[in-house]
Design a protein around this motif. Sequence first.
Motif, mmCIF file in Angstrom:
data_model
loop_
_atom_site.group_PDB
_atom_site.id
_atom_site.type_symbol
_atom_site.label_atom_id
_atom_site.label_comp_id
_atom_site.label_asym_id
_atom_site.label_seq_id
_atom_site.Cartn_x
_atom_site.Cartn_y
_atom_site.Cartn_z
ATOM 1 N N ILE A 10 10.829 43.808 36.669
ATOM 2 C CA ILE A 10 10.904 45.242 36.361
ATOM 3 C C ILE A 10 12.099 45.534 35.465
ATOM 4 C CG2 ILE A 10 11.300 47.531 37.374
ATOM 5 C CD1 ILE A 10 8.437 46.458 37.654
ATOM 6 N N ARG A 11 13.265 44.958 35.783
ATOM 7 C CA ARG A 11 14.450 45.176 34.937
ATOM 8 C C ARG A 11 14.212 44.661 33.525
ATOM 9 N NH1 ARG A 11 17.280 43.409 39.469
ATOM 10 N NH2 ARG A 11 17.587 41.363 38.507
ATOM 11 N N THR A 12 13.537 43.529 33.395
ATOM 12 C CA THR A 12 13.274 42.951 32.083
ATOM 13 C C THR A 12 12.296 43.804 31.286
ATOM 14 O OG1 THR A 12 13.625 40.757 33.014
ATOM 15 C CG2 THR A 12 12.500 40.869 30.890
ATOM 16 N N VAL A 13 11.225 44.231 31.924
ATOM 17 C CA VAL A 13 10.205 45.017 31.230
ATOM 18 C C VAL A 13 10.717 46.426 30.937
ATOM 19 C CG1 VAL A 13 7.877 45.975 31.428
ATOM 20 C CG2 VAL A 13 8.325 43.631 32.165
ATOM 21 N N ASP A 14 11.544 46.991 31.830
ATOM 22 C CA ASP A 14 12.102 48.335 31.617
ATOM 23 C C ASP A 14 12.744 48.478 30.238
ATOM 24 O OD1 ASP A 14 11.481 49.903 33.787
ATOM 25 O OD2 ASP A 14 13.247 49.305 34.938
#
Length: 97
Positions: A10-14
């Motif tokens: 999620i942090r990467t895609v955010d």
Amino acid sequence: MSSRLYQFLIRTVDKHVPPRMQPFWNHEAGPKTIFFWAPLVKWVLVGAGIGDLTRPAENVSLFQSTSMLSVNKPDFFPLVQGTAQYDLLPSAVGLGQ
């Protein structure tokens, strides 16, 4: 483990979600939640079952047809119309197979 993996993803895609897609991405029923993925996966199973209807009967797995019928028992009092649809269609496909 899976929670850390999820948080990392999620942090990467955010960082890569475009600004105009942020409302969808951050919605309480958006792609970050099970409320998005569970119905999506169930519809994919319906599509796979419908695709199997074009196969010859001897090539369709009895186990798969039975599981499509039994696992997707419809709710008698669905709260949402879409819930009734994605509960009934797998059962109908299982019966059709």
